[in-house]
Design a protein around this motif. Structure first.
Motif, PDB file in Angstrom:
ATOM      1  N   ALA A   1       0.825  -1.208   0.000  1.00 47.96           N
ATOM      2  CA  ALA A   1       0.000   0.000   0.000  1.00 47.96           C
ATOM      3  C   ALA A   1       0.859   1.258   0.000  1.00 47.96           C
ATOM      4  O   ALA A   1       0.570   2.216  -0.724  1.00 47.96           O
ATOM      5  N   VAL A   2       1.921   1.252   0.794  1.00 43.57           N
ATOM      6  CA  VAL A   2       2.797   2.429   0.852  1.00 43.57           C
ATOM      7  C   VAL A   2       3.518   2.617  -0.480  1.00 43.57           C
ATOM      8  O   VAL A   2       3.667   3.755  -0.980  1.00 43.57           O
ATOM      9  N   ALA A   3       3.972   1.523  -1.091  1.00 48.02           N
ATOM     10  CA  ALA A   3       4.650   1.615  -2.386  1.00 48.02           C
ATOM     11  C   ALA A   3       3.707   2.149  -3.462  1.00 48.02           C
ATOM     12  O   ALA A   3       4.102   2.955  -4.312  1.00 48.02           O
ATOM     13  N   CYS A   4       2.459   1.689  -3.430  1.00 46.49           N
ATOM     14  CA  CYS A   4       1.480   2.194  -4.406  1.00 46.49           C
ATOM     15  C   CYS A   4       1.250   3.691  -4.214  1.00 46.49           C
ATOM     16  O   CYS A   4       1.116   4.447  -5.182  1.00 46.49           O
ATOM     17  N   SER A   5       1.213   4.117  -2.956  1.00 45.68           N
ATOM     18  CA  SER A   5       1.068   5.545  -2.683  1.00 45.68           C
ATOM     19  C   SER A   5       2.237   6.332  -3.254  1.00 45.68           C
ATOM     20  O   SER A   5       2.055   7.396  -3.860  1.00 45.68           O
ATOM     21  N   LYS A   6       3.427   5.805  -3.117  1.00 45.14           N
ATOM     22  CA  LYS A   6       4.620   6.458  -3.659  1.00 45.14           C
ATOM     23  C   LYS A   6       4.558   6.546  -5.181  1.00 45.14           C
ATOM     24  O   LYS A   6       4.818   7.609  -5.774  1.00 45.14           O
ATOM     25  N   ILE A   7       4.187   5.454  -5.819  1.00 42.93           N
ATOM     26  CA  ILE A   7       4.112   5.442  -7.289  1.00 42.93           C
ATOM     27  C   ILE A   7       3.090   6.456  -7.788  1.00 42.93           C
ATOM     28  O   ILE A   7       3.345   7.230  -8.718  1.00 42.93           O
ATOM     29  N   LEU A   8       1.932   6.470  -7.159  1.00 42.85           N
ATOM     30  CA  LEU A   8       0.862   7.374  -7.603  1.00 42.85           C
ATOM     31  C   LEU A   8       1.240   8.837  -7.400  1.00 42.85           C
ATOM     32  O   LEU A   8       0.957   9.688  -8.254  1.00 42.85           O
ATOM     33  N   LYS A   9       1.877   9.160  -6.282  1.00 43.60           N
ATOM     34  CA  LYS A   9       2.265  10.545  -6.044  1.00 43.60           C
ATOM     35  C   LYS A   9       3.337  11.005  -7.021  1.00 43.60           C
ATOM     36  O   LYS A   9       3.334  12.171  -7.456  1.00 43.60           O
ATOM     37  N   GLU A  10       4.225  10.114  -7.391  1.00 42.01           N
ATOM     38  CA  GLU A  10       5.246  10.474  -8.386  1.00 42.01           C
ATOM     39  C   GLU A  10       4.618  10.673  -9.759  1.00 42.01           C
ATOM     40  O   GLU A  10       4.987  11.594 -10.493  1.00 42.01           O
ATOM     41  N   LEU A  11       3.673   9.810 -10.119  1.00 46.84           N
ATOM     42  CA  LEU A  11       2.986   9.975 -11.399  1.00 46.84           C
ATOM     43  C   LEU A  11       2.154  11.255 -11.418  1.00 46.84           C
ATOM     44  O   LEU A  11       2.056  11.929 -12.448  1.00 46.84           O
TER      45      LEU A  11
END
Length: 1477
Positions: free
Chosen positions: A627-637
Motif C-alpha cells: 500500500a505504501v509503495a502504491c502511494s509512492k508510485i501514484l504521487k510520483e505519477l
C-alpha cells in the motif's frame, strides 16, 4: 501461454477512448471532414433514374411521375431527352445507374438540437464498405453486441409499464455491453419507441456514461424533406426539418438516432428497399471478430420484436433460420402477441385453426381479407419459429421472474450460444467471453457460473486476461472467487502481455515509450524494440526511488528470464490464493523476487485503476509495504500528470492506499507492538530490498508516519537502549556527571544492562541518540558562545588561542559534514549520495556557513582585509545561529512552531513581490517629482527604495509637503556626500517649487494601499497559513522528526570537537581495513525466511480482520442502511407485484387446462357415441350433436421450459420442409405439420417444380418436368445400376413420379439429388475408445467414452461422418474415398462387411422433395483395442486429397457439431456400446 496469441488490437477502455475521441473532436474535425469528403464519393454511390417513363399513377400533388416515382423535374436533364430505350418498359436494372453519392456528413435536427451522421448509398453497396465507414470514418467502436429491433412501422400503443420496462432495458443492455442498436430510423412505430428510449437515457445520464449508438437504416426514397440533406461535397452539418403534418405517405427521420444509413434504389415512395441491405450488413457484422483483452469473439446479433405485421413475421423467420436469437415482447401487439400465445405449445398443437383464431384476435380488420394461403404460410413459419425454441425468447412482463428486458436479451443470446454445438468446452468458453465483452457480471453469475458447469482455474485464464486489460474489476473478483490462483495466472509472459497492452492514454505508457526511445539504435532491418520487463523495472525505479533495487532484472544478450516454474518461498493459503514470493536467480546472479500479486497490483496502479487495485491488494501478502509503495508510485505519477481529472484520481487513490496501510498497521499494533515494529524495518525483497518505513518517508505519507505506533518506534530508537520513561533531567545530570550512571538514576530496557555496572552501561548511555543530541546541543551552544566572544571581544590582528579553538572546532564540523556526505550504506554511489545530501535544506545551510567562514577566515588572515573578514564572519555567525531552528525541531513544543514559521516565510516572499511594486512605483515617482537629475546611485537607492520602505512604518520625508522644507538639510547641487540633493525650489524666495498637492496625494494613496491593504493582506495570509498548517502541524512535525532521529542515530557519540576521534576511528575502519558501512539494525532488518514467513502470515490474518471491519463499518453507515432499507422495500414491492401477476397467470393457466380437459372430454364423447352408433345402439335421430372443439389460445409452458429442439409432436419430417431449398433461390410451398400426410386433403397445395441442372447429366435422372423422359424409369425395383427400392416398402407413383413415403415437402421434382425415388447412401461410423496417456479408457458419468472419425468439407461449417452417396456399382462412398488412400479401399470394404448395421431407413434431409428423398444404411466399425493392426493401418492411410478438407478423431458427445441426422446415428452407436453420449 497459447492464449496470448490472441493479441488485442482494441486495447483502450471506454474512458480512455472517450477521452481520445474528445481530443479528436476538438482538434481534428476539419481534417476528418476533408478525408470524408474525398473518401465517400470515391467508394459510395447513389442511384439515379436515367430514363423518364411516364407512369399511369399520379403523385400526391397530382403531378405526372416516372415509373420510379420521381417527377420530370426531379430527373437529370439527360433522363428526359430522347433515349435509345424509348418505347420499352421501365426496368430498374437498365434504367437506373449508379453515380457518386451527394448526401453525406453531419445532420442537425432543426429546433431540437440533436446531432448525428448520415450517408446516402446504393442498395448494392458492399456491407464491408459500410462497416469501414462506420468504424473508421464515423469513429464508432466495434460493438460487443448487435441489437436489431424490428416490428410495427406504424404507431401503436403499449401499456405504460411495459413501455417503461422496454425502454429502460433496451438502453441498459446497449449502454452496458457497448452494443449497436439498428432500427428502421423513421419517426414512427417501433423506431420511434427506440428513439424515445435513447432520448430518455441521454437526458438522465451523465457525460461519462457515454452515448448509445443507434443506427437507423431507412429507404432514401421514403424520407420526407430529404432535399436538405443533398450537398455534393458533404454537409457539415445539414439541417433537417421534421414535418410530421406534411409528410404524407413519406416518413421523417427520428431525431434521437445517432447515425443514418439511407438506402437508395433510384425510386421514390417505395418502402422496404433497405431490408436486403440491412440483412446483409447485420450478417456481415456478425461475422466480424472483436478482439479485446487477448480474447476474440464473433459479434453476436439478437433480434428484438415489438408488434409487427407480415413483414415482421418474415423477418423473425429469416432470423431464426439463420441462427439469430429473437426476443419477442408480449403485450406489444399483433405478430409479437400471436407468437407469444403459441410459443409454449408443442408444434403438433400449432394448427391452422389455432393460428386463425389468434389472427382473429390480434388482427381484427386484416384477418377478414387474409387468404387461406397466407394463413397456411403463417402457420408453417410460426411452427418453424417455435420449433427452434433455443433461439426464441418471449419476454412477459413480470411473469416467471422476468423483470428486465436487458436480462431477457442477454439470456436469449446465452441460451442460443448454449444450444450451438461445439467441441469440448468451447460452448461455455464462448458464453463466458460474451459475458465479459458485455461487462455483465450479473449474467455470468446467474447463467454461467452455475452447478451445471465446474470451471477449472486454467480455463478462466484467457478471460481473466481480458477482464484485466478491459478494466472489468467485477469479473476479476468473480474469477478469483471461482478458483483463479494469481500465482498460476501471472507468469513472465503474462506480465509482458499486460504491459504491452497498457492503456495508451495513461502516463506510465508514455514513460515506457520514452525508455524504449532511448534504447540503442538498431539496424533498419530489425524490428522496433518491444516493451520488456527490464524497461518496466527502469520506470518503476524512477517512481519508487533509486534507493530501491530493480524489481525485474535486465537479461543478458540472447537470454530472457522466464518464471514459469518458480520456487516457493512462503507456503500459506488464504481464500484460495497461494501467498508466497517466488525467488529465482537471474542470469547475472542477482537474486530477485517475483510476487504475482505485487506484479499485478503494480500494473493496475500505474494505470490508476482503483477498483482493480483494491481487489488485487486484498490478495497481497506484504500488504502494508504494498500500500505504501502504491502511494509512492501514484504521487510520483501525479507530479507529471497534466490532466486534472486524472491527477485528482491519482491523489485520491494514493490517499486510499495510505489509509489502508494505516488501517492494517493499526490492527497489527493493537495485537503486538513489537511485531508491528518489525514490519516497519523488515527488508522487503519483493519491493526492491527496501523497508516499509523508508518507502513511507520517500512517499511523504505523513498520516502513516505520524501514526502512534510508528512514533512509538521512533521514540524507542531516539532513546536507544534507555527506557523511554527516563526523565530528561536525569539524562542531563548523568551527562554532566556520568558516575551517576552507576547509581541507577537512569534505567535501561535490557536486563543485562540494568544489572551490570561496567563500561557497557556507560557505552549504552552515550550511544543513545537522545544523549548524543543533547551533547551536541551543549557543544553547539559552547561553539556559538565562543564564536560571539571572539567577534565582539577578542578579535585581534593575530588570532588568539580562543580563535584557534574555533578553527579547530569548525574543522571537526567540516569532518562531520564530510562523513555524512560520504556515508553510503546502500551502495548508491557517490553521485547519488551527493544528490541526496544536497537535497536537504539544512545541509545546504551548513555548507554555506562553512564556505562563508572559509571566505571570512581568508580575509581575516590578510592584514589589509582584517575588517572585511570580521564583517563576513559576523554574517556567518547569523547563519550558524539559524542552524538552531533545525536542532529544536525535535521539541514537541518548538517543533510545530518552527514549521509554521517556515510556511509563513513563503507568504512573506509573495507579499514582498506585491510590496515591491508599490514601493518602486511610489519611490520612482516621488524621486522624479522632487529631485532633478540625481546622479549619485546610493542616494537614488535611498530616495527610491529606502525612504519609501521606511514611510510604511511612519518615517515621513521632511520635505514631501514643503512645511518642514529647509535648505540646510540638503545639498543644492548634490555635491555633499552626506546630504541628499535639494528638491525643486525657488532660489529667490527659498520656497519649494514642486507641486505639494500632488506629492501629498501620492503619499496618501501610497500609505492607503501599503499600510492598510497590503499589511492587512499579509496578516490575513499569515492567519490562513497558521490555521491551515495548525491542523497538520502535528503530522508534519512527527514526519520531520524522523530525519533528526535518523541523523543522530547514525552520528558518532562524541560531540565536536571531540568527534574527530570518532572520525579517525572511522577512517581506519573504512579506508584502511576496508570494512563496508552498514545501516543500523533498528532501521533496516533482514529477517530469516521462517521468521519472515510467520510475520507475513500474521500480517495477512490481521489484514483480513481489517477488511472485515471495513465492510462492517460500511454496512453500519446511515447512508448504507437507508440504501439497504430502500432495496428491501423495492424487493418486497416487486415480489408483491410479481405475485399478483403470477396469480393472474395461474388463473389463465387453470382456465386453459380446464379448456383442454373439456376438449379431451368432447373427443372421448365423440368416440363413445361413434362406437355405440357403429355397434347398432341408438339411431341417427337420437344422435347428439357435440360442439366442435375450439382452438385454445392458452399457453402451457415457456419456450425454454423443457421442450427439446425437435418437439415430440414432430412425427413428420422437418428438415425436408424448410422453406428455402439449399443452394438455390427456390422457395417451397408452406406445408404445416397437419398437412404433411398424403392422406390429408390439402386443396390449395401447389408446390413449385425444381430440378438442379447438374453437369454430370449422364449419371443422374432426367429433369422430369415432362412425362416422356421419365417414362422408362422402373420404380420399386432395381433399375439397371440404380436401386430404386425403398427400405420402407412400396411407395406410390403419381403422374410418372414417385411420392415421398413420409409425406409432402412443398417442392416437386428431383431437387439437387441424383435420382427420383430413394437415393441410397452409406454412413460408416468408425469409432474407438478414448484413452488417456496411460492407455486407460476414459470415462464420464461412469460410462466409457468413444472417439469417432469425422471429416469437414471446405464448403461446410459442420463436421460429418465419412459417408454419403456411392457411384453405381461401388461399395465405398465418394467422400470416404477422399480421405483414404487407394491401397486401403479394399481392406476397408472387408471392415464394412464385418461391421454392425445400426440404422436403415429414411433420412430427414433438406434436399428431399416430393419425388426424391435420401435413405441410408449406417454401419458401425469399432476398434476396441488400441493395438489393433487395422486401426493402425487406418490411421496411417488417412489422407485428404483436398488441403482444405479436414479429418480427425473427435470425442463422442451430444455437443459435437455434426449434421443433425448424423448425430442421430451416432447416438444409436453410443447406445450400442453403452458409451457416454
Amino acid at each position: 501461454m497459447a492464449d496470448l496469441g490472441m493479441v488485442s488490437n482494441l486495447r483502450r477502455s471506454n474512458s480512455s477512448l472517450c477521452k481520445t475521441r474528445r481530443l479528436q473532436h476538438l482538434f481534428g474535425n476539419s481534417a476528418k471532414q476533408e478525408n470524408l469528403s474525398s473518401w465517400i464519393p470515391e467508394n459510395i454511390t447513389k442511384k439515379e433514374c436515367m430514363y423518364f417513363v411516364e407512369s399511369s399513377k399520379l403523385s400526391d400533388a397530382g403531378k405526372v411521375v416516372c415509373e420510379c416515382g420521381y417527377t420530370r423535374q426531379q430527373h437529370l436533364e439527360e433522363a428526359t431527352r430522347p433515349h435509345t430505350l424509348q418505347g420499352k418498359d421501365w426496368d430498374p436494372k437498365k434504367h437506373v445507374q449508379e453515380m457518386p453519392t451527394d448526401a453525406f456528413g453531419d445532420i442537425v435536427f432543426t429546433g431540437l438540437g440533436q446531432k448525428g451522421k448520415y450517408v446516402r448509398l446504393s442498395q448494392d453497396t458492399p456491407p464491408s464498405v459500410i462497416y469501414h465507414l462506420m468504424t473508421q470514418y464515423w469513429g464508432l467502436d466495434i460493438p460487443n453486441l448487435l441489437i436489431s429491433v424490428t416490428g410495427g412501422a406504424k404507431d401503436f400503443n403499449m401499456k405504460p409499464r411495459l413501455k417503461s420496462i422496454f425502454r429502460r432495458g433496451l438502453v441498459k443492455v446497449a449502454q452496458t455491453t457497448g452494443a449497436w442498436i439498428i432500427t428502421g430510423g423513421s419517426h414512427t412505430g417501433v423506431m420511434k419507441q427506440v428513439g424515445e428510449a435513447v432520448r430518455d437515457f441521454t437526458l438522465s445520464s451523465s457525460y461519462n456514461e457515454g452515448e448509445v449508438v443507434t443506427v437507423g437504416i431507412a429507404t432514401w426514397g421514403t424520407v420526407h424533406n430529404r432535399e436538405g440533406l443533398v450537398h455534393p461535397s458533404g454537409s457539415f452539418p445539414a439541417e433537417y426539418i421534421m414535418d410530421e403534418e406534411g409528410q404524407g405517405h413519406l416518413t421523417c427521420l427520428d431525431s434521437n438516432h445517432s447515425h443514418f444509413i439511407l438506402v437508395d434504389d433510384g425510386t421514390h415512395g417505395r418502402y422496404g428497399v433497405e431490408i436486403p441491405l440491412r440483412t446483409k450488413l447485420e450478417k456481415f457484422i456478425s461475422e466480424q471478430t472483436k478482439e479485446k483483452g487477448g480474447v476474440a469473439i464473433k459479434i453476436p446479433v439478437v433480434c428484438v420484436v415489438l408488434e409487427g405485421g407480415p413483414g415482421t413475421l418474415h423477418t423473425i423467420y429469416n432470423a431464426i433460420t439463420n441462427g439469430t436469437p429473437c426476443v419477442v415482447v408480449e403485450g406489444s401487439g399483433r405478430v409479437a402477441d400471436v407468437i407469444a400465445q403459441v410459443a409454449g405449445l408443442p408444434t403438433g398443437e400449432i394448427t391452422i385453426a389455432r393460428i386463425q383464431q389468434a389472427l382473429s384476435v390480434f388482427f381484427h380488420e386484416m384477418f377478414e381479407t387474409l387468404p387461406e394461403s397466407s394463413v397456411v404460410e403463417w402457420t408453417k413459419k410460426i411452427q418453424d419459429i417455435v420449433r427452434r425454441r433455443q433461439l426464441l425468447t418471449v419476454f412477459r412482463e413480470g411473469k416467471d421472474g422476468q423483470q428486465d428486458v436487458d436480462v431477457a436479451i442477454l439470456q436469449a443470446l446465452l441460451k442460443a450460444s448454449r444450444s450451438h454445438d461445439y467441441f469440448g468446452h468451447e460452448n461455455w468458453d464462448h458464453q463466458l467471453k460474451l459475458a465479459v465483452a458485455w461487462n455483465r457480471v450479473d449474467i455470468a453469475q446467474s447463467e454461467i457460473f452455475s452447478d451445471e458447469r465446474q470451471w477449472k482455474p486454467s480455463e478462466l485464464h484467457p478471460v481473466m486476461m481480458a477482464a484485466l486489460i478491459s478494466n472489468k474489476p467485477e469479473f476479476v473478483r468473480l474469477f478469483l472467487e471461482n478458483g483463479v490462483r494469481l500465482k498460476d495466472f501471472v507468469t513472465w509472459d503474462t506480465l509482458l502481455h499486460l504491459y504491452q497492452h497498457l492503456d495508451p492514454s495513461c502516463l506510465f505508457h508514455s514513460k515506457l515509450q520514452k525508455v524504449l526511445a532511448e534504447e540503442p539504435e538498431r539496424p533498419a532491418c530489425r524490428p522496433a524494440p518491444r516493451v520488456q520487463m527490464h524497461h518496466v523495472a527502469q520506470v518503476l525505479r524512477e517512481l519508487l526511488g533509486d534507493f530501491t533495487q530493480p524489481l525485474y532484472p535486465r537479461p543478458r544478450t540472447g537470454e530472457r528470464p522466464r518464471l514459469l516454474l518458480p520456487v516457493p518461498n512462503i507456503k500459506l493459503n488464504m481464500q484460495g490464493v497461494s501467498l508466497r514470493s517466488l525467488y529465482k536467480r537471474s542470469p547475472g546472479h542477482v537474486a530477485f523476487t517475483m510476487d504475482p500479486v505485487r506484479d499485478l497490483l503494480i500494473w493496475a496502479i500505474v494505470q490508476n485503476r482503483r477498483e482493480l487495485a483494491e481487489i488485487i491488494w486484498a490478495q497481497s501478502q506484504d500488504c502494508i509495504v504494498a500500500a505504501v509503495a502504491c502511494s509512492k508510485i501514484l504521487k510520483e505519477l501525479a507530479k507529471e500528470e497534466e490532466d486534472m481529472d486524472s491527477l485528482e484520481e491519482m491523489l485520491a487513490l494514493a490517499d486510499e492506499c495510505e489509509h489502508r496501510a494505516i488501517g492494517v498497521f493499526t490492527e497489527c499494533h493493537r495485537k503486538d507492538e513489537e511485531r508491528a515494529q518489525k514490519l516497519l524495518t523488515r527488508v522487503s525483497e519483493a519491493w526492491g530490498r527496501t523497508t516499509c518505513l523508508q518507502l513511507a518517508l520517500e512517499a511523504k505519507d505523513m498520516k502513516f508516519v505520524s501514526h502512534g505506533g510508528i512514533q512509538a518506534f521512533l521514540t524507542k530508537v531516539w532513546w536507544g537502549q534507555l527506557c523511554v520513561d527516563n526523565g530528561l533531567w536525569r539524562v542531563i545530570l548523568c551527562m554532566v556527571a556520568f558516575p551517576l550512571l552507576y547509581t541507577g538514576l537512569v534505567t535501561f530496557r535490557e536486563r543485562r544492562l540494568q544489572a551490570t555496572r561496567g563500561l557497557l552501561r556507560v557505552r549504552a548511555f552515550f550511544n543513545a541518540p537522545v544523549v548524543i543530541f543533547h551533547l551536541n546541543i551543549l557543544s553547539y551552544f559552547a561553539f556559538l558562545c565562543l564564536f560571539a566572544y571572539v567577534l565582539m571581544v577578542d578579535f585581534q590582528p593575530t588570532p588568539s588561542w580562543c580563535e584557534y579553538l574555533i578553527y579547530f572546532w569548525l574543522f571537526s564540523l567540516v569532518c562531520e559534514e564530510l562523513r555524512q556526505l560520504l556515508y553510503d550504506p546502500d551502495d548508491f554511489g557517490l553521485m547519488k549520495v551527493a544528490l541526496l545530501y544536497f537535497s536537504d535544506f539544512w545541509n545546504k545551510l551548513d555548507i554555506s556557513a562553512i564556505v562563508l567562514f572559509a571566505a571570512g577566515l581568508s580575509c581575516r588572515l590578510i592584514p589589509g582585509l582584517l575588517y572585511p573578514g570580521r564583517v563576513i564572519l559576523s554574517l556567518d555567525f547569523i547563519m550558524f545561529c539559524l542552524r538552531l531552528m533545525h536542532i529544536f525541531t525535535v521539541s514537541k513544543t518548538l517543533g510545530p512552531k518552527i514549521i509554521i514559521v517556515k510556511r509563513m516565510m513563503k507568504d512573506v516572499f509573495f507579499f514582498l513581490f506585491l510590496l515591491a511594486v508599490w514601493v518602486v512605483s511610489f519611490g520612482v515617482a516621488k524621486q522624479a517629482i522632487l529631485i532633478h537629475n540625481e546622479s549619485r546611485v546610493d542616494w537614488i537607492f535611498r530616495g527610491v527604495i529606502y525612504q519609501s520602505y521606511l514611510t510604511i512604518f511612519g518615517q515621513m520625508p521632511a520635505y514631501i509637503d514643503g512645511v518642514n522644507f529647509s535648505l540646510d538639510q540638503c545639498s543644492p547641487n548634490g555635491t555633499d556626500p552626506y546630504k541628499p540633493k535639494c528638491p525643486e525650489s525657488d532660489a529667490i524666495r527659498h520656497e519649494p517649487a514642486f507641486p505639494e498637492w500632488l506629492t501629498v496625494i501620492l503619499l496618501c494613496l501610497y500609505l492607503l494601499f501599503t499600510n492598510i491593504l497590503l499589511l492587512n493582506l499579509l496578516i490575513a495570509m499569515f492567519n490562513y497559513t497558521f490555521q491551515q498548517v495548525q491542523e497538520h502541524t502535528d503530522q508534519i512535525w512527527k514526519f520531520q522528526r524522523h530525519d533528526l532521529i535518523e541523523e543522530y542515530h547514525g552520528r558518532p557519540p562524541a560531540p565536536p570537537p571531540f568527534i574527530l576521534l570518532s572520525h579517525l576511528h572511522l577512517f581506519i575502519k573504512r579506508v584502511v581495513l576496508k570494512i563496508p558501512a552498514k545501516r543500523h539494525k533498528q532501521l533496516k532488518t533482514k529477517l530469516e525466511k521462517n521468521e519472515e514467513a510467520a510475520l507475513l502470515s500474521w500480517e495477512i490474518y490481521l489484514k483480513e480482520n481489517y477488511l472485515q471491519n471495513q465492510q462492517y463499518q460500511q454496512k453500519q453507515r446511515p447512508e448504507q442502511q437507508i440504501q439497504d432499507i430502500r432495496d428491501k422495500v423495492s424487493t418486497v414491492v416487486d415480489l408483491l407485484e410479481r405475485e399478483s401477476l403470477k396469480q393472474s397467470g395461474l388463473v389463465e393457466q387453470r382456465l386453459a387446462s380446464l379448456e383442454e380437459q373439456m376438449a379431451q372430454t368432447s373427443r372421448a364423447l365423440h368416440w363413445i357415441v361413434k362406437a355405440l352408433r357403429d355397434s347398432g345402439f341408438g339411431s341417427e335421430e337420437g344422435f347428439p350433436t357435440l360442439a366442435p372443439q375450439k382452438a385454445s389460445l392458452g399457453r402451457d409452458h415457456e419456450p425454454d421450459g423443457g421442450h427439446k429442439a425437435e418437439d415430440a409432436g414432430d412425427t413428420h419430417h422437418v428438415n425436408a420442409r424448410h422453406l428455402l431449398y439449399p443452394n438455390s433461390h427456390v422457395t417451397r410451398f408452406p406445408v404445416p405439420n397437419e398437412k404433411v400426410p398424403w392422406e390429408t386433403d390439402f386443396l390449395i397445395y401447389d408446390p413449385p417444380f425444381y430440378t438442379d441442372d447438374r453437369k454430370d447429366k449422364g449419371l443422374v435422372d432426367p429433369v422430369g418436368n415432362v412425362l416422356e423422359p421419365v417414362a422408362g424409369i422402373t420404380y420399386n425395383a432395381v433399375d439397371g445400376p440404380v436401386d430404386r427400392r425403398s427400405f420402407h416398402g412400396v411407395y406410390a407413383v403419381q403422374d410418372g413420379l414417385p411420392l415421398n413415403p413420409m409425406g409432402r415437402t412443398g417442392l416437386r421434382g428431383r431437387g439437387s439429388l441424383s435420382y427420383f425415388g430413394p437415393n441410397h447412401t452409406l454412413q460408416p461410423v468408425i469409432t474407438r475408445w478414448r484413452r488417456n496417456q496411460d492407455g486407460a479408457i476414459c470415462r464420464k458419468s461412469i460410462k466409457k467414452m468413444l472417439e469417432v472419425l469425422v471429416v469437414k468439407h471446405p464448403v461446410s461449417e459442420s463436421w460429418a461422418l465419412p459417408g454419403g452417396s456411392r457411384e453405381p456399382g461401388e461399395i465405398l462412398p465418394r467422400k470416404l474415398k477422399q480421405v483414404l488412400r487407394r491401397e486401403f479401399w479394399s481392406p476397408f470394404q472387408n471392415l464394412l462387411i464385418q461391421g454392425t448395421e445400426v440404422y436403415k431407413g429414411y433420412v430427414d434431409d433438406p434436399r428431399n422433395t416430393d419425388n426424391a428423398w435420401i435413405e441410408t444404411v449406417a454401419v458401425s466399425i469399432h476398434f476396441p483395442d488400441q493395438s489393433d493392426m487395422d486401426l493402425k493401418r487406418l490411421n496411417s492411410h488417412l489422407h485428404t486429397c483436398d488441403s482444405r478438407m479436414s479429418v480427425q478423431w473427435q470425442v463422442v458427445d451430444k455437443r459435437i457439431p455434426l449434421y443433425a441426422n448424423h448425430k442421430t446415428i451416432l447416438q444409436k452407436v453410443a447406445a450400442l456400446f453403452g458409451a457416454f453420449y
